[in-house]
Design a protein around this motif. Structure first.
Motif, PDB file in Angstrom:
ATOM      1  N   ARG A 180      -0.292 -10.707  -8.171  1.00  0.00           N
ATOM      2  CA  ARG A 180      -1.669 -10.286  -7.874  1.00  0.00           C
ATOM      3  C   ARG A 180      -2.565 -11.475  -7.534  1.00  0.00           C
ATOM      4  NH1 ARG A 180      -5.252  -6.005  -8.998  1.00  0.00           N
ATOM      5  NH2 ARG A 180      -7.286  -6.647  -9.764  1.00  0.00           N
ATOM      6  N   ASP A 181      -2.328 -12.609  -8.199  1.00  0.00           N
ATOM      7  CA  ASP A 181      -3.204 -13.769  -8.043  1.00  0.00           C
ATOM      8  C   ASP A 181      -2.760 -14.749  -6.959  1.00  0.00           C
ATOM      9  OD1 ASP A 181      -4.729 -12.733 -10.056  1.00  0.00           O
ATOM     10  OD2 ASP A 181      -3.995 -14.094 -11.620  1.00  0.00           O
ATOM     11  N   LEU A 182      -1.630 -14.501  -6.308  1.00  0.00           N
ATOM     12  CA  LEU A 182      -1.184 -15.426  -5.258  1.00  0.00           C
ATOM     13  C   LEU A 182      -2.277 -15.578  -4.204  1.00  0.00           C
ATOM     14  CD1 LEU A 182       2.574 -14.664  -4.430  1.00  0.00           C
ATOM     15  CD2 LEU A 182       1.616 -16.804  -5.283  1.00  0.00           C
ATOM     16  N   PRO A 183      -2.631 -16.808  -3.848  1.00  0.00           N
ATOM     17  CA  PRO A 183      -3.709 -17.032  -2.872  1.00  0.00           C
ATOM     18  C   PRO A 183      -3.229 -16.877  -1.435  1.00  0.00           C
ATOM     19  CG  PRO A 183      -2.899 -19.137  -3.661  1.00  0.00           C
ATOM     20  CD  PRO A 183      -2.139 -18.081  -4.425  1.00  0.00           C
ATOM     21  N   LEU A 184      -2.491 -15.814  -1.178  1.00  0.00           N
ATOM     22  CA  LEU A 184      -1.984 -15.508   0.163  1.00  0.00           C
ATOM     23  C   LEU A 184      -1.594 -14.035   0.184  1.00  0.00           C
ATOM     24  CD1 LEU A 184       1.302 -15.494  -0.533  1.00  0.00           C
ATOM     25  CD2 LEU A 184       1.049 -17.938  -0.220  1.00  0.00           C
ATOM     26  N   PRO A 185      -1.436 -13.452   1.377  1.00  0.00           N
ATOM     27  CA  PRO A 185      -1.075 -12.035   1.453  1.00  0.00           C
ATOM     28  C   PRO A 185       0.328 -11.776   0.911  1.00  0.00           C
ATOM     29  CG  PRO A 185      -1.962 -12.821   3.543  1.00  0.00           C
ATOM     30  CD  PRO A 185      -1.708 -14.028   2.701  1.00  0.00           C
ATOM     31  N   VAL A 186       0.468 -10.682   0.180  1.00  0.00           N
ATOM     32  CA  VAL A 186       1.763 -10.267  -0.362  1.00  0.00           C
ATOM     33  C   VAL A 186       2.100  -8.894   0.202  1.00  0.00           C
ATOM     34  CG1 VAL A 186       3.111  -9.760  -2.428  1.00  0.00           C
ATOM     35  CG2 VAL A 186       1.368 -11.561  -2.491  1.00  0.00           C
ATOM     36  N   ILE A 187       3.210  -8.825   0.940  1.00  0.00           N
ATOM     37  CA  ILE A 187       3.659  -7.583   1.552  1.00  0.00           C
ATOM     38  C   ILE A 187       4.828  -7.044   0.750  1.00  0.00           C
ATOM     39  CG2 ILE A 187       4.541  -6.499   3.653  1.00  0.00           C
ATOM     40  CD1 ILE A 187       3.473  -8.969   5.173  1.00  0.00           C
ATOM     41  N   PHE A 188       4.794  -5.757   0.462  1.00  0.00           N
ATOM     42  CA  PHE A 188       5.889  -5.087  -0.243  1.00  0.00           C
ATOM     43  C   PHE A 188       6.555  -4.148   0.746  1.00  0.00           C
ATOM     44  CE2 PHE A 188       7.732  -1.588  -2.595  1.00  0.00           C
ATOM     45  CZ  PHE A 188       8.259  -2.160  -3.732  1.00  0.00           C
ATOM     46  N   ALA A 189       7.842  -4.326   0.980  1.00  0.00           N
ATOM     47  CA  ALA A 189       8.575  -3.462   1.911  1.00  0.00           C
ATOM     48  C   ALA A 189       9.874  -3.046   1.268  1.00  0.00           C
ATOM     49  CB  ALA A 189       8.853  -4.193   3.223  1.00  0.00           C
ATOM     50  N   ALA A 190      10.015  -1.759   0.954  1.00  0.00           N
ATOM     51  CA  ALA A 190      11.193  -1.342   0.220  1.00  0.00           C
ATOM     52  C   ALA A 190      11.450   0.139   0.352  1.00  0.00           C
ATOM     53  CB  ALA A 190      11.038  -1.702  -1.257  1.00  0.00           C
ATOM     54  N   GLY A 191      12.649   0.526  -0.073  1.00  0.00           N
ATOM     55  CA  GLY A 191      13.031   1.918  -0.074  1.00  0.00           C
ATOM     56  C   GLY A 191      12.743   2.599  -1.388  1.00  0.00           C
ATOM     57  N   ALA A 192      12.284   1.886  -2.381  1.00  0.00           N
ATOM     58  CA  ALA A 192      11.916   2.479  -3.665  1.00  0.00           C
ATOM     59  C   ALA A 192      11.098   1.472  -4.442  1.00  0.00           C
ATOM     60  CB  ALA A 192      13.160   2.886  -4.467  1.00  0.00           C
ATOM     61  N   GLY A 193      10.538   1.904  -5.551  1.00  0.00           N
ATOM     62  CA  GLY A 193       9.730   0.999  -6.366  1.00  0.00           C
ATOM     63  C   GLY A 193       8.420   1.675  -6.711  1.00  0.00           C
ATOM     64  N   ALA A 194       7.742   1.217  -7.736  1.00  0.00           N
ATOM     65  CA  ALA A 194       6.498   1.873  -8.115  1.00  0.00           C
ATOM     66  C   ALA A 194       5.421   0.860  -8.469  1.00  0.00           C
ATOM     67  CB  ALA A 194       6.753   2.835  -9.271  1.00  0.00           C
ATOM     68  N   ASN A 195       5.390   0.397  -9.721  1.00  0.00           N
ATOM     69  CA  ASN A 195       4.246  -0.388 -10.169  1.00  0.00           C
ATOM     70  C   ASN A 195       4.217  -1.801  -9.607  1.00  0.00           C
ATOM     71  OD1 ASN A 195       3.348   1.821 -11.558  1.00  0.00           O
ATOM     72  ND2 ASN A 195       4.315   1.230 -13.478  1.00  0.00           N
ATOM     73  N   ILE A 196       5.373  -2.371  -9.267  1.00  0.00           N
ATOM     74  CA  ILE A 196       5.358  -3.673  -8.603  1.00  0.00           C
ATOM     75  C   ILE A 196       4.739  -3.525  -7.220  1.00  0.00           C
ATOM     76  CG2 ILE A 196       6.789  -5.547  -7.690  1.00  0.00           C
ATOM     77  CD1 ILE A 196       8.731  -5.053  -9.974  1.00  0.00           C
ATOM     78  N   ALA A 197       5.037  -2.407  -6.557  1.00  0.00           N
ATOM     79  CA  ALA A 197       4.445  -2.145  -5.243  1.00  0.00           C
ATOM     80  C   ALA A 197       2.933  -2.083  -5.333  1.00  0.00           C
ATOM     81  CB  ALA A 197       4.996  -0.837  -4.677  1.00  0.00           C
ATOM     82  N   LEU A 198       2.419  -1.488  -6.411  1.00  0.00           N
ATOM     83  CA  LEU A 198       0.978  -1.333  -6.565  1.00  0.00           C
ATOM     84  C   LEU A 198       0.275  -2.659  -6.818  1.00  0.00           C
ATOM     85  CD1 LEU A 198       0.835   1.917  -8.736  1.00  0.00           C
ATOM     86  CD2 LEU A 198       0.529   1.693  -6.279  1.00  0.00           C
ATOM     87  N   ALA A 199       1.031  -3.679  -7.228  1.00  0.00           N
ATOM     88  CA  ALA A 199       0.435  -4.987  -7.478  1.00  0.00           C
ATOM     89  C   ALA A 199       0.345  -5.821  -6.208  1.00  0.00           C
ATOM     90  CB  ALA A 199       1.249  -5.748  -8.531  1.00  0.00           C
ATOM     91  N   CYS A 200       1.023  -5.388  -5.140  1.00  0.00           N
ATOM     92  CA  CYS A 200       1.025  -6.138  -3.886  1.00  0.00           C
ATOM     93  C   CYS A 200      -0.164  -5.737  -3.027  1.00  0.00           C
ATOM     94  CB  CYS A 200       2.338  -5.905  -3.141  1.00  0.00           C
ATOM     95  SG  CYS A 200       3.786  -6.486  -4.064  1.00  0.00           S
ATOM     96  N   ASP A 201      -0.398  -6.498  -1.965  1.00  0.00           N
ATOM     97  CA  ASP A 201      -1.564  -6.262  -1.127  1.00  0.00           C
ATOM     98  C   ASP A 201      -1.327  -5.173  -0.088  1.00  0.00           C
ATOM     99  OD1 ASP A 201      -2.963  -8.391  -2.394  1.00  0.00           O
ATOM    100  OD2 ASP A 201      -1.825  -9.805  -1.181  1.00  0.00           O
TER     101      ASP A 201
END
Length: 237
Positions: free
Chosen positions: A76-97
């Protein structure tokens, strides 16, 4: 991949090391988070804990405090864009940008099925992205939420065809890598703060961040490119 990339201690330590490297490498402009195999992550590796009858109960709070919370906070705090691309996942996805999901993907809050609560920030992010009624339904029923519905509910950025997922993710990563990264990091800071700030506090934060952004080389380059009617060449500083 055989266990849907479920987390054990070794994987947590590798993830922590990777996030530390990314944060300390000043030439890194964007992070793309994905997983091998049929899905991104099935959550905790249940075989990594002893819950047999008669065994001492595991301290799940220790696991969250030591591994999950620091990982989610670091993402969440990374000073750059974080992209989540996946076929499954939940709360980690919600922490990405920005979250992209394959059309066949499902998001499942399966904690209720084994007597636990959503963690990794799920009880915070879910109500804020889909509303309290839907958050309660997802968390207390543990039903699958398809990618198309997740997009319609505002839980993810975009649902794409399965065979286009990797190309779409890389296209997005290349875009962000060419953008004013420091300015994007300040946008993240401002939006994250808005969930807790009053309006008065938020406009003061905007003032401070805008002052900081106005002193960057990328801002000067952006204005110069606009005035000269050319494409900007941002350096992320």
């Amino acid at each position: 991949p055989k266990s849907l990339n479920s987390f054990n201690v070794e994987m947590h330590e590798q993830m922590r090391a990777a996030l530390k490297t990314i944060r300390n490498e000043h030439n890194v402009r964007v992070m793309l988070l994905t997983g091998n195999g049929r899905g991104f992550c099935a959550g905790q590796d249940l075989s990594d804990r002893n819950v047999n009858p008669g065994a001492e109960a595991p301290d799940l709070g220790y696991s969250i405090e030591t591994y999950y919370n620091p990982m989610l906070q670091a993402i969440r705090d990374l000073p750059l864009p974080v992209i989540f691309a996946a076929g499954a996942g939940a709360n980690i996805a919600l922490a990405c940008d920005i979250t992209l999901a394959a059309r066949s993907a499902n998001f499942v809050q399966a904690f209720c099925k084994i007597g636990l609560i959503p963690d990794s920030g799920g009880t915070w992010t879910l109500p804020r992205t889909v509303g309290m009624a839907r958050a309660k339904g997802l968390a207390m029923l543990g039903d699958k939420l398809g990618a198309e519905t997740a997009e319609q509910w505002g839980m993810i950025w975009k649902c794409v065809e399965d065979d286009a997922l990797q190309d779409e993710a890389m296209k997005l990563a290349r875009h962000f890598a060419s953008q004013p990264t420091k300015g994007l990091a300040m946008i993240k800071r401002a939006l994250h703060a808005s969930t807790d700030n009053s309006f008065e506090e938020q406009v003061l934060l905007e003032r401070d961040l805008q002052r900081e952004a106005g002193r960057t080389d990328d801002y000067r380059e952006g204005v110069a490119a606009f005035m000269e009617k050319r494409a900007p060449e941002f350096k992320g500083n």
